[in-house]
Design a protein around this motif. Structure first.
Motif, PDB file in Angstrom:
ATOM      1  N   ASP A 108       4.148  12.427  -1.412  1.00  0.00           N
ATOM      2  CA  ASP A 108       5.532  12.577  -1.876  1.00  0.00           C
ATOM      3  C   ASP A 108       5.999  11.396  -2.728  1.00  0.00           C
ATOM      4  OD1 ASP A 108       5.470  10.832   0.260  1.00  0.00           O
ATOM      5  OD2 ASP A 108       7.368  11.524   1.124  1.00  0.00           O
ATOM      6  N   VAL A 109       5.113  10.442  -3.002  1.00  0.00           N
ATOM      7  CA  VAL A 109       5.458   9.292  -3.828  1.00  0.00           C
ATOM      8  C   VAL A 109       5.338   9.686  -5.298  1.00  0.00           C
ATOM      9  CG1 VAL A 109       4.766   6.945  -4.488  1.00  0.00           C
ATOM     10  CG2 VAL A 109       4.685   7.637  -2.093  1.00  0.00           C
ATOM     11  N   ALA A 110       6.396   9.424  -6.067  1.00  0.00           N
ATOM     12  CA  ALA A 110       6.354   9.723  -7.502  1.00  0.00           C
ATOM     13  C   ALA A 110       5.326   8.811  -8.167  1.00  0.00           C
ATOM     14  CB  ALA A 110       7.725   9.503  -8.118  1.00  0.00           C
ATOM     15  N   ARG A 111       4.532   9.383  -9.065  1.00  0.00           N
ATOM     16  CA  ARG A 111       3.486   8.603  -9.715  1.00  0.00           C
ATOM     17  C   ARG A 111       3.253   9.124 -11.128  1.00  0.00           C
ATOM     18  NH1 ARG A 111       1.733  11.399  -5.275  1.00  0.00           N
ATOM     19  NH2 ARG A 111       0.477  13.218  -5.746  1.00  0.00           N
ATOM     20  N   ASN A 112       2.693   8.266 -11.952  1.00  0.00           N
ATOM     21  CA  ASN A 112       2.369   8.613 -13.317  1.00  0.00           C
ATOM     22  C   ASN A 112       0.867   8.848 -13.392  1.00  0.00           C
ATOM     23  OD1 ASN A 112       1.865   8.805 -15.999  1.00  0.00           O
ATOM     24  ND2 ASN A 112       2.824   6.875 -16.573  1.00  0.00           N
ATOM     25  N   PRO A 113       0.425  10.075 -13.657  1.00  0.00           N
ATOM     26  CA  PRO A 113      -1.018  10.343 -13.683  1.00  0.00           C
ATOM     27  C   PRO A 113      -1.678  10.026 -15.017  1.00  0.00           C
ATOM     28  CG  PRO A 113       0.185  12.370 -14.008  1.00  0.00           C
ATOM     29  CD  PRO A 113       1.217  11.285 -13.808  1.00  0.00           C
ATOM     30  N   GLY A 114      -1.039   9.263 -15.870  1.00  0.00           N
ATOM     31  CA  GLY A 114      -1.572   8.993 -17.196  1.00  0.00           C
ATOM     32  C   GLY A 114      -2.937   8.344 -17.198  1.00  0.00           C
ATOM     33  N   ALA A 161       0.808  -1.200   0.000  1.00  0.00           N
ATOM     34  CA  ALA A 161       0.000   0.000   0.000  1.00  0.00           C
ATOM     35  C   ALA A 161       0.849   1.260   0.000  1.00  0.00           C
ATOM     36  CB  ALA A 161      -0.936  -0.010   1.202  1.00  0.00           C
ATOM     37  N   ASN A 162       2.057   1.201   0.530  1.00  0.00           N
ATOM     38  CA  ASN A 162       2.877   2.414   0.574  1.00  0.00           C
ATOM     39  C   ASN A 162       3.415   2.817  -0.797  1.00  0.00           C
ATOM     40  OD1 ASN A 162       4.782   0.445   0.199  1.00  0.00           O
ATOM     41  ND2 ASN A 162       6.046   0.994   1.958  1.00  0.00           N
ATOM     42  N   ARG A 163       3.204   1.990  -1.821  1.00  0.00           N
ATOM     43  CA  ARG A 163       3.613   2.364  -3.177  1.00  0.00           C
ATOM     44  C   ARG A 163       2.535   3.155  -3.898  1.00  0.00           C
ATOM     45  NH1 ARG A 163       5.300  -3.154  -5.784  1.00  0.00           N
ATOM     46  NH2 ARG A 163       3.451  -2.447  -6.859  1.00  0.00           N
ATOM     47  N   TYR A 164       1.349   3.223  -3.337  1.00  0.00           N
ATOM     48  CA  TYR A 164       0.243   3.935  -3.965  1.00  0.00           C
ATOM     49  C   TYR A 164       0.115   5.325  -3.382  1.00  0.00           C
ATOM     50  CZ  TYR A 164      -1.101  -0.405  -6.127  1.00  0.00           C
ATOM     51  OH  TYR A 164      -1.103  -1.537  -6.888  1.00  0.00           O
TER      52      TYR A 164
END
Length: 168
Positions: free
Chosen positions: A25-31, A1-4
């Motif tokens: 602060d987790v990098a994510r792709n909003p695509g 869950a900490n990756r989301y």
């Protein structure tokens, strides 16, 4: 869950926007947000066409058969399909000629994030908002619409399908 991570900006009251985040602060792709916008466009178009008829909305989603055509884009995401000939479940990217209901295409677009399904549903969302209660239309009618409409008319139709539900 900490990756989301999830970030929500509520601008329903423009004078008092509200923001919430989990793991901001987790990098994510909003695509994939674009895929949610396509789903919103389809659901809103159906709600607009059939405001008091949930059965009619369901019938369009369930009964409309979509065949992937040149709107499909290359895609690395695989979707689950039933291979009737060999009676087994397979996973592979969508390709031209693949057939499924609008519900299946929605599932393929959202569950495995299939770009090809999103492109195909964008096409059908434009047809739905253009033809209204006459949708679904024959394949030849849809091809003719895209072939004979001006680019500016198609741009306007795409905006009607995608942007109107968001701004409303």
């Amino acid at each position: 869950a900490n990756r989301y991570a999830v970030s929500v900006l509520d601008i329903s009251d423009p004078d008092n926007p509200r923001y919430a985040e989990v793991n901001g602060d987790v990098a994510r792709n909003p695509g994939s947000v674009g895929k949610l916008v396509v789903a919103l466009g389809l659901y809103q178009a159906l709600a607009d066409l059939y405001p008091d008829d949930l059965t009619a909305r369901w019938n369009v989603l369930h009964d409309t058969q979509i065949i992937a055509d040149e709107f499909i884009i290359s895609d690395s995401h695989t979707v689950r399909m039933w291979d009737r000939e060999n009676e087994k479940l397979i996973r592979r990217p969508l390709k031209i000629g693949d057939s499924g209901s609008m519900l299946e295409y929605l599932d393929w677009m959202i569950s495995p994030s299939a770009n090809a399904a999103a492109a195909t549903l964008t096409k059908h969302g434009m047809l739905l908002t253009h033809f209204g209660k006459d949708y679904p239309v024959a394949e030849a009618t849809g091809k003719d619409y895209f072939a004979t409409s001006t680019r500016s008319a198609l741009t306007e139709q795409l905006a009607t399908f995608i942007q109107t539900p968001l701004t409303r």
